[in-house]
Design a protein around this motif. Structure first.
Motif, PDB file in Angstrom:
ATOM      1  N   PRO A 236     -13.726  -8.667  11.736  1.00 16.84           N
ATOM      2  CA  PRO A 236     -13.644  -9.783  10.794  1.00 16.84           C
ATOM      3  C   PRO A 236     -13.702  -9.291   9.343  1.00 16.84           C
ATOM      4  O   PRO A 236     -14.544  -8.477   8.985  1.00 16.84           O
ATOM      5  CB  PRO A 236     -14.878 -10.622  11.147  1.00 16.84           C
ATOM      6  N   GLY A 237     -12.784  -9.773   8.555  1.00 13.88           N
ATOM      7  CA  GLY A 237     -12.698  -9.352   7.169  1.00 13.88           C
ATOM      8  C   GLY A 237     -11.627  -8.319   6.917  1.00 13.88           C
ATOM      9  O   GLY A 237     -11.237  -8.088   5.764  1.00 13.88           O
ATOM     10  N   ASP A 238     -11.118  -7.681   7.983  1.00  8.45           N
ATOM     11  CA  ASP A 238     -10.052  -6.694   7.810  1.00  8.45           C
ATOM     12  C   ASP A 238      -8.746  -7.370   7.424  1.00  8.45           C
ATOM     13  O   ASP A 238      -8.382  -8.415   7.980  1.00  8.45           O
ATOM     14  CB  ASP A 238      -9.833  -5.908   9.105  1.00  8.45           C
ATOM     15  N   LEU A 239      -8.045  -6.755   6.485  1.00  3.39           N
ATOM     16  CA  LEU A 239      -6.738  -7.265   6.085  1.00  3.39           C
ATOM     17  C   LEU A 239      -5.750  -7.116   7.231  1.00  3.39           C
ATOM     18  O   LEU A 239      -5.710  -6.078   7.900  1.00  3.39           O
ATOM     19  CB  LEU A 239      -6.229  -6.490   4.872  1.00  3.39           C
ATOM     20  N   ILE A 240      -4.970  -8.156   7.491  1.00  4.77           N
ATOM     21  CA  ILE A 240      -3.889  -8.083   8.476  1.00  4.77           C
ATOM     22  C   ILE A 240      -2.594  -7.882   7.695  1.00  4.77           C
ATOM     23  O   ILE A 240      -2.126  -8.797   7.001  1.00  4.77           O
ATOM     24  CB  ILE A 240      -3.804  -9.362   9.327  1.00  4.77           C
ATOM     25  N   PRO A 241      -2.007  -6.695   7.742  1.00  3.19           N
ATOM     26  CA  PRO A 241      -0.834  -6.422   6.914  1.00  3.19           C
ATOM     27  C   PRO A 241       0.395  -7.197   7.369  1.00  3.19           C
ATOM     28  O   PRO A 241       0.569  -7.492   8.553  1.00  3.19           O
ATOM     29  CB  PRO A 241      -0.629  -4.912   7.082  1.00  3.19           C
TER      30      PRO A 241
ATOM     31  N   VAL B  76       2.677  -4.140   3.682  1.00  2.86           N
ATOM     32  CA  VAL B  76       2.557  -5.222   2.708  1.00  2.86           C
ATOM     33  C   VAL B  76       1.167  -5.843   2.823  1.00  2.86           C
ATOM     34  O   VAL B  76       0.784  -6.356   3.877  1.00  2.86           O
ATOM     35  CB  VAL B  76       3.641  -6.297   2.936  1.00  2.86           C
ATOM     36  N   GLN B  77       0.408  -5.793   1.744  1.00  7.51           N
ATOM     37  CA  GLN B  77      -0.951  -6.318   1.751  1.00  7.51           C
ATOM     38  C   GLN B  77      -1.022  -7.779   1.345  1.00  7.51           C
ATOM     39  O   GLN B  77      -1.887  -8.517   1.815  1.00  7.51           O
ATOM     40  CB  GLN B  77      -1.829  -5.485   0.819  1.00  7.51           C
ATOM     41  N   ALA B  78      -0.137  -8.194   0.438  1.00  7.71           N
ATOM     42  CA  ALA B  78      -0.177  -9.567  -0.055  1.00  7.71           C
ATOM     43  C   ALA B  78       1.170  -9.930  -0.652  1.00  7.71           C
ATOM     44  O   ALA B  78       1.983  -9.049  -0.969  1.00  7.71           O
ATOM     45  CB  ALA B  78      -1.280  -9.742  -1.104  1.00  7.71           C
ATOM     46  N   ALA B  79       1.406 -11.218  -0.782  1.00  6.24           N
ATOM     47  CA  ALA B  79       2.618 -11.722  -1.416  1.00  6.24           C
ATOM     48  C   ALA B  79       2.222 -12.532  -2.642  1.00  6.24           C
ATOM     49  O   ALA B  79       1.420 -13.460  -2.541  1.00  6.24           O
ATOM     50  CB  ALA B  79       3.419 -12.592  -0.445  1.00  6.24           C
TER      51      ALA B  79
ATOM     52  N   ASP C 297       0.857  -1.170   0.000  1.00  5.29           N
ATOM     53  CA  ASP C 297       0.000   0.000   0.000  1.00  5.29           C
ATOM     54  C   ASP C 297       0.904   1.234   0.000  1.00  5.29           C
ATOM     55  O   ASP C 297       1.651   1.465   0.954  1.00  5.29           O
ATOM     56  CB  ASP C 297      -0.902  -0.006   1.242  1.00  5.29           C
ATOM     57  N   GLN C 298       0.850   2.015  -1.065  1.00  2.00           N
ATOM     58  CA  GLN C 298       1.751   3.157  -1.189  1.00  2.00           C
ATOM     59  C   GLN C 298       1.496   4.215  -0.131  1.00  2.00           C
ATOM     60  O   GLN C 298       2.387   4.996   0.203  1.00  2.00           O
ATOM     61  CB  GLN C 298       1.616   3.770  -2.583  1.00  2.00           C
TER      62      GLN C 298
END
Length: 270
Positions: free
Chosen positions: A243-248, A119-122, A113-114
């Motif tokens: 629930p549903g929130d992204l865990i960075p 880091v949101q995903a790999a 996320d700029q």
């Protein structure tokens, strides 16, 4: 592999290489997935307001029953409490909330996320296949996967695509075909299948693309991405989350050090 406190050991010894042309194709596929995911989020709220027919409810019950029929995480992904990472000397990539085991020839891109620099995903490439891994908060005692599947189906149909459900290696998987436009303006289709693994207050999502995304099962072209996803270890913190929130994720120290070194070298050359 690591010692497992509640499971049997499993070994992984895979090799994979990816040429530049294939890498570009997988990156384009990942970009297409990101666009589709954005549409999912937009469509999710409206989908929740619609009435469902009796047939739809029966179908949902069928897949929910499949998910509840067994322990789909028997062979991973694992919670940190279920394994002993110190039982071997394998070098892993520690992203804080997720620990990943690399394989020979693996290429990885981190989606950052700029704005927040988190880091949101790999995105991991394995030959002509790829898998995008992301972690989300989940309820402590109930499953939210059924609702997520419904949102995905609604967003896919809104985009003019097709979504089907099938039995996958981690329970119900979502298979999608979505019409997209590539960076060159050509009409293409984004084909993927999505896996969900739920643990103690977390849900790990794996979006499989490329050759493995067009396949079924876990053999052949899907074997390496399946083992990579299965070997993931989640280290969920104690922070309250919706629930549903992204865990960075956080950058592993080895990666952060390498990036810092590259930045210094670039400044020196300038």
């Amino acid at each position: 592999m690591f010692g497992r406190k509640k499971r049997n050991d499993a070994d992984q010894d895979d090799e994979s290489a990816v040429d530049e042309e294939t890498l570009d194709e997988l990156e384009d596929d990942a970009e297409a997935h990101d666009d589709a995911a954005a549409e999912e989020s937009e469509a999710g709220a409206s989908a929740a307001d619609g009435d469902e027919s009796d047939d739809a409810e029966e179908e949902i019950d069928e897949w929910a029953a499949l998910d509840a029929s067994r322990d789909w995480r028997e062979d991973g992904p694992f919670d940190l409490t279920e394994v002993d990472l110190d039982a071997d000397d394998i070098e892993r990539l520690d992203f804080g909330c997720v620990v990943l085991t690399p394989f020979e020839g693996m290429q990885m891109q981190l989606q950052v996320d700029q704005r927040t620099k988190k880091v949101q995903a790999a995105l991991v490439m394995a030959g002509a296949s790829a898998i995008e891994v992301a972690l989300f908060a989940a309820p402590a005692h109930t499953s939210m996967v059924g609702d997520i599947r419904n949102e995905m189906i609604a967003a896919t149909e809104k985009a003019g695509g097709k979504a089907t459900l099938a039995e996958g290696p981690f329970g119900t998987e979502v298979r999608r075909v979505i019409p997209m436009t590539d960076p060159k303006g050509n009409r293409v289709v984004h084909i993927s299948r999505t896996w969900f693994a739920e643990g103690p207050r977390w849900m790990l999502r794996g979006v499989v693309m490329g050759e493995a995304g067009r396949a079924s099962g876990i053999e052949g072209v899907s074997e390496l991405v399946y083992e990579f996803f299965s070997n993931a270890v989640v280290r969920r913190d104690s922070e309250p989350r919706v629930p549903g929130d992204l865990i960075p994720m956080t950058l592993p120290s080895s990666v952060a050090t390498k990036d810092a070194g590259a930045e210094k070298a670039s400044r020196a050359e300038g």
